[in-house]
Design a protein around this motif. Sequence first.
Motif, PDB file in Angstrom:
ATOM      1  N   PRO A  24       0.459  -1.818  -0.753  1.00  0.00           N
ATOM      2  CA  PRO A  24       0.761  -1.338  -1.712  1.00  0.00           C
ATOM      3  C   PRO A  24       0.536  -0.155  -1.692  1.00  0.00           C
ATOM      4  O   PRO A  24       1.554   1.060  -3.167  1.00  0.00           O
ATOM      5  CB  PRO A  24      -0.561  -2.082  -2.763  1.00  0.00           C
ATOM      6  CG  PRO A  24      -1.230  -3.019  -1.642  1.00  0.00           C
ATOM      7  CD  PRO A  24      -0.389  -2.639  -0.532  1.00  0.00           C
ATOM      8  N   THR A  25       0.149   1.063  -1.195  1.00  0.00           N
ATOM      9  CA  THR A  25       0.302   2.171  -1.341  1.00  0.00           C
ATOM     10  C   THR A  25       1.560   2.365  -0.732  1.00  0.00           C
ATOM     11  O   THR A  25       2.257   3.417  -1.205  1.00  0.00           O
ATOM     12  CB  THR A  25      -1.182   3.060  -0.297  1.00  0.00           C
ATOM     13  OG1 THR A  25      -2.287   2.881  -0.723  1.00  0.00           O
ATOM     14  CG2 THR A  25      -0.572   4.549  -0.407  1.00  0.00           C
ATOM     15  N   GLU A  28       4.237   2.419  -3.447  1.00  0.00           N
ATOM     16  CA  GLU A  28       3.898   3.054  -4.117  1.00  0.00           C
ATOM     17  C   GLU A  28       4.717   4.175  -3.958  1.00  0.00           C
ATOM     18  O   GLU A  28       5.284   5.731  -4.208  1.00  0.00           O
ATOM     19  CB  GLU A  28       2.469   3.847  -5.131  1.00  0.00           C
ATOM     20  CG  GLU A  28       2.737   4.631  -5.792  1.00  0.00           C
ATOM     21  CD  GLU A  28       1.192   5.072  -6.440  1.00  0.00           C
ATOM     22  OE1 GLU A  28       1.400   5.743  -7.328  1.00  0.00           O
ATOM     23  OE2 GLU A  28      -0.262   4.249  -6.278  1.00  0.00           O
ATOM     24  N   THR A  32       8.306   6.224  -6.199  1.00  0.00           N
ATOM     25  CA  THR A  32       7.717   7.657  -6.649  1.00  0.00           C
ATOM     26  C   THR A  32       8.741   8.234  -5.754  1.00  0.00           C
ATOM     27  O   THR A  32       8.551   9.672  -6.027  1.00  0.00           O
ATOM     28  CB  THR A  32       6.325   7.841  -6.735  1.00  0.00           C
ATOM     29  OG1 THR A  32       6.318   8.094  -5.347  1.00  0.00           O
ATOM     30  CG2 THR A  32       5.691   6.973  -7.708  1.00  0.00           C
TER      31      THR A  32
END
Length: 75
Positions: A24-25, A28, A32
């Motif tokens: 998930p990191t 992201e 971004t």
Amino acid sequence: ILLSSLSILLIFDFLFFFFDYSYPTALEMVATGKINAKPLITHTYNLEQAVEAFAHAKSGKGGAIKVMIHCGSDE
């Protein structure tokens, strides 16, 4: 043999833990713009070429790192 099996099990547990919490990191960071993933995409295919794309990714020929399949007409 028991020790080897236990070691393998612990390695899989660690990899699952690492993947489960880092994915998930990483997703992201790509979403971004903190990480530019485009240089990793070495080959692209359209949806109709999906079988060929998977074969190419599996073989790694031509320096394939990440093979992308475009699923829509706007990509």
